[in-house]
Design a protein around this motif. Structure first.
Motif, PDB file in Angstrom:
ATOM      1  N   TYR A  82       0.745  -1.239   0.111  1.00 33.96           N
ATOM      2  CA  TYR A  82      -0.045  -0.024   0.134  1.00 33.96           C
ATOM      3  C   TYR A  82       0.987   1.359  -0.124  1.00 33.96           C
ATOM      4  N   ALA A  83       0.351   2.356  -0.599  1.00 32.61           N
ATOM      5  CA  ALA A  83       0.972   3.599  -0.726  1.00 32.61           C
ATOM      6  C   ALA A  83       0.246   4.695  -0.857  1.00 32.61           C
ATOM      7  N   LYS A  84       0.701   5.881  -0.551  1.00 35.88           N
ATOM      8  CA  LYS A  84      -0.028   7.242  -0.782  1.00 35.88           C
ATOM      9  C   LYS A  84       0.845   8.016  -1.608  1.00 35.88           C
TER      10      LYS A  84
ATOM     11  N   SER B 196       6.669   6.826   2.268  1.00 27.58           N
ATOM     12  CA  SER B 196       6.520   5.518   2.826  1.00 27.58           C
ATOM     13  C   SER B 196       5.797   4.408   2.179  1.00 27.58           C
ATOM     14  N   LEU B 197       6.228   3.286   2.292  1.00 29.03           N
ATOM     15  CA  LEU B 197       5.481   1.997   1.776  1.00 29.03           C
ATOM     16  C   LEU B 197       5.223   0.974   2.591  1.00 29.03           C
TER      17      LEU B 197
ATOM     18  N   TRP C  44       3.824  -7.240   8.837  1.00 32.65           N
ATOM     19  CA  TRP C  44       3.485  -5.755   8.402  1.00 32.65           C
ATOM     20  C   TRP C  44       5.094  -5.362   8.576  1.00 32.65           C
ATOM     21  N   PHE C  45       5.479  -4.487   7.466  1.00 26.92           N
ATOM     22  CA  PHE C  45       6.544  -3.492   7.580  1.00 26.92           C
ATOM     23  C   PHE C  45       6.492  -2.469   6.601  1.00 26.92           C
TER      24      PHE C  45
ATOM     25  N   GLN D 293       9.518  10.727  -3.569  1.00 31.30           N
ATOM     26  CA  GLN D 293       7.969  10.775  -3.404  1.00 31.30           C
ATOM     27  C   GLN D 293       7.336   9.688  -4.306  1.00 31.30           C
ATOM     28  N   PHE D 294       6.575   8.848  -3.706  1.00 29.00           N
ATOM     29  CA  PHE D 294       5.837   7.635  -4.285  1.00 29.00           C
ATOM     30  C   PHE D 294       5.020   8.257  -5.411  1.00 29.00           C
TER      31      PHE D 294
END
Length: 630
Positions: free
Chosen positions: A594-596, A601-602, A619-620, A627-628
């Motif tokens: 998941y990402a934003k 952060s991923l 989870w990690f 930036q994603f």
């Protein structure tokens, strides 16, 4: 990076591949994985589409087809997400903000014609065809049944019987009746003279014989006697018996009567057809065309046409079809090419109606076959401008963006198919017409589209055909169009095909679809923007209606049993932010990401299954430089 074999290892470093030239900060990203050698990265921008080679980062040429002059379909309504489905070299893109519209009308003549069939021939029969008359009414006519003659006999002093004879008479005022008067002579002795010689007189005996009672006579004409003179003697012939019958001679219609018997003429189907054709053209000289085809008459007009027929003692010697017939057995084996007829079947229901067209072996008329067709004049199909468009990979790895219309042809023919049979009742428009298409998917060799509460699947292997092939029979190859119903609004957002069927997600309910059944699985909330992903043997979906994102794993072990749903974020309830924008799944690596957008952060979920048991679950997060985006 947690691994079931190596434990917690340092993640591999990122590798710089290349700069994506002409990429923009906005837009929607997706990838096209054609095969192991053909992988591409795509960005839908406000101004169009860009494609790069995923292995090298080199940009590929994207052009518009001849029928597609702009990217308005992609920008209409400013969507934040698109439905994407790749099939071989075609990537179909649907805009969930674009309303699907219709276009065109079905072709074919469906008015101003009729076909009259001669089903039986007989002597002394009226064949009647009325055109645009409310009804054909008969009137009473009479025929002569009995005659009398006066005087019936008389004497003459002349012994020579020279006044005997016979005369046949045709009386037009008696409806064409014919009779014969015969006068016979007989000598007899009246006296003897002085020499004993006999003196003779002659007695004449008159007889009348009715040869033909005539037709189309009336009582007043029958009351008028006829006179006949034979040998200087006048005889009076009077009608002493008549019989009434019903005739269409005075009706406002074309009438042809066959001869009374073989002595009056030979009858045949051709003679009846020829007589009817002449009568029709004489009665209706303006705007009517009549053609003899087989044992019938094809009648067409420049204006509306309503045809009524009468013939035979039981009124079954003539039959007519116009634009409808009660059943298929009423259709003639020979007809006009292109003749379209509606088969009504039961009058109480329109659901069993269908349409057929005559295909002549020659180019105009004659022998042929009746084939199922579509009602003329109704909406033909969907407008390709409003339907999903395609990004097509060409052989040289260039791309073409196009609407799928008649100018965009493949080896299998045109794309979005028009209605070929039936009408709006028996073959209605798919439910996505007048709505928007929320998502697109592929399942069991069918193309599936989601719209509001409905899921619509195409014909198998006919990815662009959402209409049935026959209004007469139901086939397993027919399109599927079913609705999800629940106590809460069930506007479907996502579809995930699985081996057991398709799982459909609304914001509040999950449904399962196998063949043409749709049943409720659960009532969990599901994000409208984050697509559920396939984890190999289960699904992962999220909800963003809380302070942080929750991820749920759904396993369907038996289609008749409730699914097993676990909240996998229970152990990290505040790890994933509420406003994530992207998800990706790699079942072979046991990894969900998941990402934003515009974040560094991923968020990963790593799992490893041994049979039905999960040996590892973790989870990690990773923090990336920059930036994603995708």
């Amino acid at each position: 990076y947690p691994d079931v074999t190596f434990g917690l290892s340092k993640r591999s470093p990122g590798e710089f591949v290349g700069v994506l030239n002409n990429a923009t900060t906005d837009g929607t990203w997706f990838e096209i994985i054609r095969d192991s050698d053909k992988k591409f990265l795509v960005q839908i921008q406000s101004s169009g589409i860009r494609v790069w080679d995923l292995a090298t980062g080199s940009e590929k040429t994207v052009s518009l087809s001849s029928s597609t002059t702009n990217y308005n379909y992609l920008s209409s309504g400013s969507p934040t997400r698109y439905g994407i489905q790749s099939i071989a070299d075609y990537t179909l893109i649907t805009n969930p903000k674009q309303t699907v519209t219709t276009t065109g009308t079905t072709t074919g003549d469906f008015d101003n014609y009729a076909f009259v069939t001669v089903d039986a021939i007989a002597y002394n029969t009226e064949y009647v065809i009325g055109v645009n008359v409310s009804s054909i009414s008969s009137s009473t006519k009479y025929i002569v049944k009995a005659l009398t003659i006066s005087p019936a006999n008389y004497d003459d002093s002349d012994a020579n019987p020279s006044k005997a004879g016979k005369q046949e008479v045709y009386v037009s005022s008696w409806g064409g009746a014919k009779f014969a008067v015969t006068v016979n002579a007989q000598s007899y002795i009246t006296s003897y003279n002085s020499d004993s010689e006999a003196d003779y007189n002659t007695q004449y005996l008159a007889n009348v014989v009715l040869q033909d009672g005539g037709i189309d006579a009336n009582l007043s004409s029958l009351n008028a006697a006829q006179t006949v003179n034979i040998g200087g003697q006048t005889f009076t012939i009077s009608v002493t018996g008549s019989q009434g019958y019903q005739s269409y001679a005075d009706a406002n219609a074309a009438v042809f009567r066959t001869p009374k018997g073989p002595d009056d003429g030979i009858i045949s189907v051709n003679s009846v057809l020829g007589g009817l054709k002449d009568a029709l053209l004489a009665k209706y000289p303006s705007g009517l065309t009549v053609e003899i085809i087989g044992n019938g008459l094809y009648i067409s007009s420049t204006s509306s046409l309503n045809v009524t027929v009468r013939a035979g003692t039981t009124d079954t010697a003539l039959s007519v079809i116009t634009t409808s017939a009660q059943n298929i057995s009423k259709l003639p084996p020979m007809c006009k090419d292109g003749y379209i007829c509606k088969i009504s079947n039961t009058e109480e229901s329109e659901a069993d109606d269908y349409y057929v067209k005559f295909i002549a072996e020659s180019s105009t008329s004659g022998s042929g076959v009746w084939e199922e067709t579509v009602k003329p004049g109704i909406t033909a199909g969907v407008d390709p401008v409003s339907m999903p468009h395609a990004l097509i990979r060409n052989a040289d790895d260039t791309f073409t963006f196009t609407q799928l219309d008649s100018t965009s042809q493949s080896s299998s023919g045109n794309f979005w198919k028009e209605r070929a049979v039936g009408d709006t009742e028996t073959n209605p428009m798919p439910t996505f017409v007048g709505r928007t298409i929320t998502d697109i998917f592929f399942f069991n060799n069918r193309l599936g589209l989601i719209t509001n509460e409905n899921v619509v699947l195409s014909q198998p292997a006919g990815y662009f055909n959402f209409f049935i092939n026959s209004a007469i029979t139901v086939s397993a190859g027919d399109p599927i169009d079913i609705a999800a119903s629940d106590v809460k609004p069930a506007f479907l957002k996502h579809a995930v095909p699985l081996q057991k069927g398709v799982v459909l997600f609304s914001e509040n309910v999950e449904f399962s679809s196998k063949t043409a059944q749709l049943r409720k699985l659960s009532s969990y909330e599901c994000s409208a923007d984050i697509r559920p992903v396939d984890m190999g043997t289960s699904l992962m979906f999220t909800t963003d209606n809380t302070s942080h994102t929750k991820a749920f794993e759904m396993a369907i072990e038996d289609e008749n049993a409730p699914p097993i749903i676990l909240e996998q974020t229970r152990v990290i309830p505040e790890l994933i932010p509420k406003d994530i924008t992207a998800v990706s799944s790699s079942p072979q690596n046991g990894l969900v990401t998941y990402a934003k957008t515009d974040d560094s952060s991923l968020y990963f979920y790593k799992y490893y299954n041994t049979g039905k048991e999960r040996a590892q679950s973790a989870w990690f997060t990773w923090t990336i430089n920059g930036q994603f985006k995708h």
